[in-house]
Write a protein that holds these residues in place. Structure first.
Motif, short mmCIF file in Angstrom:
data_model
loop_
_atom_site.label_atom_id
_atom_site.label_comp_id
_atom_site.label_asym_id
_atom_site.label_seq_id
_atom_site.Cartn_x
_atom_site.Cartn_y
_atom_site.Cartn_z
N ASP A 92 37.57 -18.81 -15.03
CA ASP A 92 36.81 -19.08 -16.63
C ASP A 92 35.75 -18.99 -16.87
N ALA A 93 34.83 -18.51 -18.25
CA ALA A 93 33.45 -18.33 -17.86
C ALA A 93 33.11 -20.13 -18.19
N ALA A 94 33.74 -20.89 -18.72
CA ALA A 94 32.81 -21.96 -18.61
C ALA A 94 33.72 -22.83 -17.42
N THR A 95 34.41 -22.89 -17.06
CA THR A 95 34.74 -24.34 -16.13
C THR A 95 35.33 -23.62 -14.40
N ASP A 96 34.97 -22.18 -14.54
CA ASP A 96 34.80 -21.34 -12.82
C ASP A 96 36.96 -21.48 -12.65
N GLU A 97 37.57 -22.10 -13.62
CA GLU A 97 39.00 -22.42 -12.56
C GLU A 97 39.45 -20.79 -12.67
N ILE A 98 39.97 -20.35 -11.56
CA ILE A 98 40.72 -18.94 -11.38
C ILE A 98 41.37 -18.62 -12.23
N LEU A 99 41.72 -17.63 -12.77
CA LEU A 99 43.07 -17.24 -14.51
C LEU A 99 43.40 -16.28 -13.55
N GLY A 100 43.41 -15.24 -12.52
CA GLY A 100 43.75 -14.55 -12.10
C GLY A 100 43.63 -13.73 -10.67
N ALA B 3 45.26 -20.98 -4.59
CA ALA B 3 43.99 -21.61 -5.31
C ALA B 3 44.25 -22.23 -6.09
N MET B 4 45.06 -20.76 -7.35
CA MET B 4 45.51 -21.22 -9.40
C MET B 4 46.97 -22.69 -8.74
N GLU B 5 47.37 -22.28 -8.22
CA GLU B 5 47.68 -24.30 -7.94
C GLU B 5 47.54 -25.11 -7.85
N PHE B 6 46.42 -24.89 -7.52
CA PHE B 6 45.70 -26.45 -7.11
C PHE B 6 44.84 -25.88 -8.32
N ARG B 7 45.08 -25.26 -9.46
CA ARG B 7 44.32 -24.81 -10.44
C ARG B 7 42.09 -24.63 -9.90
N ALA B 8 42.58 -24.35 -8.67
CA ALA B 8 41.00 -24.02 -7.63
C ALA B 8 39.84 -23.35 -8.31
N SER B 9 38.56 -23.48 -8.67
CA SER B 9 37.93 -22.66 -9.38
C SER B 9 37.47 -21.69 -8.12
N ALA C 160 34.60 -19.53 -1.96
CA ALA C 160 33.89 -19.58 -2.23
C ALA C 160 33.36 -19.93 -0.64
N ARG C 161 33.08 -21.43 -0.96
CA ARG C 161 32.84 -22.19 -0.47
C ARG C 161 34.04 -22.26 1.01
N ILE C 162 34.89 -21.99 0.87
CA ILE C 162 36.21 -22.01 2.21
C ILE C 162 35.33 -21.09 3.66
N ALA D 36 35.18 -14.04 -4.84
CA ALA D 36 34.62 -15.20 -5.77
C ALA D 36 33.43 -15.31 -5.27
N LEU D 37 32.56 -15.24 -4.61
CA LEU D 37 31.19 -14.96 -3.98
C LEU D 37 30.59 -14.38 -5.15
N ALA D 38 31.52 -12.95 -5.45
CA ALA D 38 31.32 -12.34 -6.55
C ALA D 38 31.30 -12.79 -7.78
N VAL D 39 31.84 -13.68 -8.61
CA VAL D 39 32.42 -14.37 -9.47
C VAL D 39 31.03 -14.62 -10.10
N ASP D 40 30.45 -15.27 -8.79
CA ASP D 40 29.18 -16.15 -9.18
C ASP D 40 27.69 -15.10 -8.82
N LYS D 41 28.05 -13.96 -8.52
CA LYS D 41 26.62 -12.51 -8.42
C LYS D 41 26.50 -12.58 -7.10
N ARG D 42 27.22 -13.45 -5.97
CA ARG D 42 25.70 -13.88 -5.07
C ARG D 42 26.93 -13.43 -3.49
N THR D 43 27.76 -11.85 -3.78
CA THR D 43 28.28 -11.66 -2.49
C THR D 43 27.15 -11.95 -1.70
N LEU D 44 27.84 -11.56 -0.46
CA LEU D 44 27.14 -11.71 1.47
C LEU D 44 27.15 -9.92 1.44
N ASN D 45 27.93 -9.88 2.34
CA ASN D 45 27.63 -8.28 2.47
C ASN D 45 28.22 -6.82 1.43
#
Ligand code: NAI
Length: 475
Positions: free
Chosen positions: A411-419, A437-443, A448-450, A465-474
């Motif tokens: 989600d663009a506003a909340t960062d909750e994973i939608l799919g 992650a979705m069952e626990f309504r994770a963002s 990205a932090r796990i 997940a990092l790519a969602v925030d445009k910061r992939t490392l690899n």
């Protein structure tokens, strides 16, 4: 005198046998009736999934994948194989042994949990004092009385109108899993889950495979970025896929099967094949249930009408799995079976239909949970997308299997994973983290932090997940 039970489960597939075990765990006196027979006439509980679906198809997918690896990919690892041979009959026999282990496993679980198993067909007789009278006919001949009834009778393959399955030339999933020689030319109608899985098995073993699909889009329910990648890969492997076709007359002759069809441009075509697999969906199965004797309501598709909690129109009668609305998936049926058993025991059973994973066991595998990008657009939801290709994953490179990607939508506003949508190695296993992650309504930031083990394919999920925030490392 009829035998009396707190709960009678009709059908011993994943919905039914799991419901029976859960109800027994909760202290109920339970019967489960299933009519499936093995090759010697003995009981073969487990339904379509165990006998002619999930389990045997995965056994053949594994065997055929080994053959494909040995034929085409071992050399990349410095392994050479001379005079490689393949014995389709032996593969099918191994598959049958795997099925039997699962049948026997369910019979053992019934004993362990004190579920009373009856081998035969169950049908409603009448509403009786204290519940419903159920007749069992077949190997077991009994009259049972159940306070609560759970119908879990599954589904049957849908035939082309006017072209019934003969299981010799025109095959459903059942015949497709029983072939003991590799057809030279194999035609399939329907490029859904069964079409792609069975098409893959027999292509790997040497068949020339053509799939005719009615819809203009390939895998329309799948995220289209993933579906496009899948089509490219499958065609490169050698599957011939024709979209937007109209299937006409199917004729069987001594030489095999002849399918008349019209392509997307409206041009008339014919397809000659040794065998034809028709995989155009399944229909709910209520054959022989005698639903009308008690007034059990069915819809126009023949499915038993249920509410969100699997309650039918009759008090004390429930229905779960393929025989009701929703995706025809073994794990969806299991969840419904557990939830119904818990409701019967006075608990609050729950199924989250938004976090049911879907898997197609091709190679590469395709797996997803939640909404696709096209669904989010249609729903007007603002989202961010992140993708990570397996090409940039160290473990995938070491495996020699770098096809595909993980795609995460948040989600663009909340960062909750939608799919989350995956095409690639072990997608069926990787999706579990995303479901949780979705069952626990994770963002996406949560994933990205796990810390993910290195090197592992699961690092691709973290990177997506990092790519969602445009910061992939690899990448
Ligand atoms: P499906 O619904 O997955 O695919 C059927 C395909 O046939 C669709 O693409 C549809 O557009 C096409 N079609 C329908 N009528 C047609 C026609 N007249 N001409 C040409 N194309 C036509 O159904 P499928 O593959 O038969 O599988 C049945 C069920 O079994 C599905 O609900 C599926 O979810 C389940 N299943 C699940 C598996 C898994 O989870 N890995 C494996 C196998 C089956």
């Amino acid at each position: 005198m009829s035998k009396q039970f707190d709960v009678i489960v009709i059908g011993g597939g994943p919905g039914g046998y799991i419901a029976a075990i859960r109800a027994a765990q909760l202290g109920k006196n339970v019967a489960c009736v299933d009519e499936w027979k093995n090759s010697t006439g003995g009981p073969a509980p487990g339904g379509t999934c165990t006998n002619v679906g999930c389990i045997p198809s995965k056994a053949l997918l594994q065997s055929s994948e080994h053959f494909e690896q040995a034929s085409h990919h071992f050399a990349d690892h410095g392994i050479s194989v001379s005079s490689l041979k393949m014995d389709a009959a032996k593969m099918v026999a191994r598959k049958d042994a795997v099925v039997k282990q699962n049948n026997d496993g369910i019979l053992y679980l019934f004993k362990k949990n004190k579920v009373n198993f009856f081998h035969g067909r169950a049908s409603f007789v009448k509403v009786a004092e204290g519940g419903y009278e159920i007749k069992v006919s077949g190997a077991a001949e009994e009259t049972l009385l159940g306070q609560q009834i759970i119908v879990a009778t599954g589904s049957n393959a849908r035939a082309l109108p006017g072209t019934p399955f003969d299981e010799a030339n025109i095959l459903s999933n059942e015949g497709a899993l029983r072939l003991t020689t590799v057809p030279k030319k194999l035609a399939l109608i329907g490029s859904g889950v069964i079409g792609l899985e069975m098409g893959s098995v027999w292509r790997r073993l040497g068949a020339e495979v053509t799939i005719l699909e009615g819809l203009p889009d390939f895998l329309g329910a799948v995220d289209q970025q993933i579906a496009k990648e899948a089509k490219k890969v499958f065609e490169k492997q050698g599957l011939k896929i024709e979209l937007g076709v109209k299937v006409g007359e199917v004729k069987v002759s001594k030489k095999g099967v002849n399918v008349a069809w019209t392509n997307a441009k409206g041009e008339a075509q014919t397809l000659e094949a040794d065998k034809l697999i028709v995989s155009i969906g399944r229909v709910p199965n209520t054959i022989g249930l005698n639903a009308e004797a008690v007034g059990l309501k069915l819809d126009e598709r023949g499915a038993i009408v249920v509410d969100a909690d699997c309650r039918t129109n009759l008090p004390g009668v429930w229905a779960v799995g393929d025989v009701v609305r929703g995706p025809m998936l073994a794990h969806k049926a299991e969840e419904e079976g557990v939830a119904v058993a818990e409701r019967i025991a006075g608990q609050h059973g729950h199924v989250n239909f938004n976090t049911i994973p879907f898997v197609i066991y091709t190679s590469p595998e395709i797996a997803w949970v939640g909404r696709t990008e096209q669904q989010l657009k249609a729903d007007g939801v603002a989202y961010k997308a992140g993708t990570f290709p397996f090409l940039a994953n160290g473990r995938a490179r070491a495996l020699g299997d770098t096809t595909g990607m993980v795609k995460m939508l948040a989600d663009a506003a909340t960062d909750e994973i939608l799919g989350v949508h995956i095409i690639g190695p072990m997608a069926s296993e990787l999706i579990a983290e995303c479901v949780m992650a979705m069952e626990f309504r994770a963002s996406s930031e949560d994933i990205a932090r796990i810390c993910h083990a290195h090197p592992s394919l699961s690092e691709s999920t973290k990177e997506a997940a990092l790519a969602v925030d445009k910061r992939t490392l690899n990448f």
